[in-house]
Write an enzyme that holds these catalytic residues in place. Structure first.
Site, PDB file in Angstrom:
ATOM      1  N   ARG A  33      -7.398   8.966   4.403  1.00 27.09           N
ATOM      2  CA  ARG A  33      -8.544   8.405   4.321  1.00 27.09           C
ATOM      3  C   ARG A  33      -9.255   7.827   5.625  1.00 27.09           C
ATOM      4  NH1 ARG A  33      -9.124   3.242   5.404  1.00 27.09           N
ATOM      5  NH2 ARG A  33      -6.707   2.862   5.546  1.00 27.09           N
ATOM      6  N   ARG A  34      -8.466   7.572   6.627  1.00 27.64           N
ATOM      7  CA  ARG A  34      -9.009   7.118   7.902  1.00 27.64           C
ATOM      8  C   ARG A  34      -9.750   8.432   8.316  1.00 27.64           C
ATOM      9  NH1 ARG A  34      -3.725   3.603   9.204  1.00 27.64           N
ATOM     10  NH2 ARG A  34      -4.658   1.586   8.291  1.00 27.64           N
ATOM     11  N   CYS A  72      -0.874   7.618  -3.285  1.00 26.63           N
ATOM     12  CA  CYS A  72      -1.293   6.668  -2.110  1.00 26.63           C
ATOM     13  C   CYS A  72      -1.796   7.241  -0.825  1.00 26.63           C
ATOM     14  CB  CYS A  72      -0.233   5.417  -2.079  1.00 26.63           C
ATOM     15  SG  CYS A  72       1.613   6.060  -1.703  1.00 26.63           S
ATOM     16  N   LYS A 110       0.845  -1.342  -0.137  1.00 35.84           N
ATOM     17  CA  LYS A 110      -0.005   0.084   0.028  1.00 35.84           C
ATOM     18  C   LYS A 110       1.036   1.245   0.022  1.00 35.84           C
ATOM     19  CE  LYS A 110      -0.907   0.419   5.060  1.00 35.84           C
ATOM     20  NZ  LYS A 110      -0.167   1.495   5.334  1.00 35.84           N
ATOM     21  N   ASP A 111       2.170   1.256   0.515  1.00 31.82           N
ATOM     22  CA  ASP A 111       2.869   2.367   0.289  1.00 31.82           C
ATOM     23  C   ASP A 111       3.808   2.627  -0.791  1.00 31.82           C
ATOM     24  OD1 ASP A 111       2.174   2.528   3.105  1.00 31.82           O
ATOM     25  OD2 ASP A 111       4.158   1.885   3.934  1.00 31.82           O
ATOM     26  N   ARG A 124       2.166  10.370  14.069  1.00 33.84           N
ATOM     27  CA  ARG A 124       3.134   9.777  13.505  1.00 33.84           C
ATOM     28  C   ARG A 124       3.732   8.475  14.471  1.00 33.84           C
ATOM     29  NH1 ARG A 124       6.175  11.562   9.056  1.00 33.84           N
ATOM     30  NH2 ARG A 124       7.259   9.537   9.392  1.00 33.84           N
ATOM     31  N   ARG A 143       2.244   4.741  18.899  1.00 39.54           N
ATOM     32  CA  ARG A 143       0.939   4.980  18.680  1.00 39.54           C
ATOM     33  C   ARG A 143       0.056   4.538  19.975  1.00 39.54           C
ATOM     34  NH1 ARG A 143      -0.184   5.945  12.278  1.00 39.54           N
ATOM     35  NH2 ARG A 143       1.852   6.354  11.584  1.00 39.54           N
TER      36      ARG A 143
END
Length: 298
Positions: free
Chosen positions: A120-121, A232, A72-73, A138, A144
């Site tokens: 997106r989130r 992306c 995805k990256d 980040r 996180r």
């Protein structure tokens, strides 16, 4: 000769690349990128593609023989002289909510602070729960998760949203309080999948790990990004699957503030160009409906 496999140095990247090194009998070589050293937001650095550049440069320079990316990256544009030689079997593509006190997305209290660095989130949270406070974050998985219920009120979050596959790969699935359904919460194109990149004409070094259904579905999802000429980090979710010799694809694009979204779904029979065909039709429908006006695609 031992296969030299390039990877970023985060715990997640090392865990991902380690599974590939074990399968191929290779050794890991850690490559540091700007995205790993900068504290700037991901969007300001140019999206998640910033993580791929240093790895690709090392591959082209002959310092390593293969690179393991979170698929995805990886930018959708092909890199000159390189090839995605294998896409191993995909892990869980869903997003996971990791909240204090076992809370779910629906039971988070009004005004709860939810951390994510993904446009997106952020759009999805704002669309479904506009009463929640979004916090841009980040850091690696443990950093996180460490902010959920933290003592410091400045750092404290009520929940974070992370990829289920990443949590599983670093042994932190215990932190998940809810797995978010792909039908209502489509994730980043190719989320949960890895891509192994080699120099062109050296694909045989890793090609035995390629998983055709995963390559088909991730190619379809990423094909939507390519057709939309979107980065992306664009607020786009996609989900493809194979069933009964058919390839199904749904993609959804969000306004950055979550105020609106567009969805398109198509299917095609499995054939040589199935992924490209279904992606082109989904993207065309989204563009005709006004996707370029709804969200920044570059």
């Amino acid at each position: 000769m031992t296969l030299r496999i390039g990877t970023r140095g985060s715990a997640l990247a090392l865990a991902q690349a380690g599974t590939i090194a074990d399968a191929l009998g290779g050794e890991l070589v850690v490559i540091t990128s700007e995205g790993d050293t900068s504290t700037a937001s991901l969007a300001s650095l140019g999206g998640t593609g910033v993580f791929a550049k240093a790895l690709r440069d090392a591959l082209l320079a002959g310092e390593i023989d293969a690179v393991v990316h979170s698929y995805k990256d990886l930018p959708t544009a092909k890199a000159s002289g390189l090839s995605v030689a294998a896409v191993p079997r995909r892990a869980d593509a869903r997003d996971a909510l990791c909240a204090r006190d076992g809370l779910t997305f629906d039971t988070l209290p009004e005004g709860a602070r939810v951390g994510t660095g993904s446009p997106r989130r952020r759009a999805q949270v704002a669309s479904l729960r506009p009463d929640l406070e979004l916090v841009d974050i980040r850091g690696n998985v443990d950093t996180r998760l460490g902010r959920v219920g933290a003592d410091d009120p400045e750092r404290r979050l009520d929940a974070v949203i992370l990829a289920a596959a990443g949590l599983d790969r670093v042994g932190r699935s215990d932190a998940v309080t809810e797995l978010l359904d792909l039908d209502t919460w489509p994730t980043a194109p190719a989320q949960g999948a890895l891509a192994i990149e080699t120099r062109r004409d050296e694909e045989k070094l890793v090609s035995r790990l390629d998983h055709r259904p995963t390559r088909l579905t991730t190619s379809a999802e990423r094909g939507v990004l390519a057709e939309l000429e979107a980065g992306c980090a664009a607020p786009i979710g996609a989900h493809a699957f194979v069933e009964d010799d058919m390839l199904f694809l749904t993609a959804r694009i969000y306004a950055p503030d979550g105020s609106a979204h567009l969805t398109a779904s198509h299917a095609t029979v499995l054939q040589k160009d199935a992924a490209a065909d279904v992606a082109a039709r989904v993207a065309a429908e989204l563009l005709a409906a006004g996707a370029a006006e709804l969200a920044p695609l570059g």
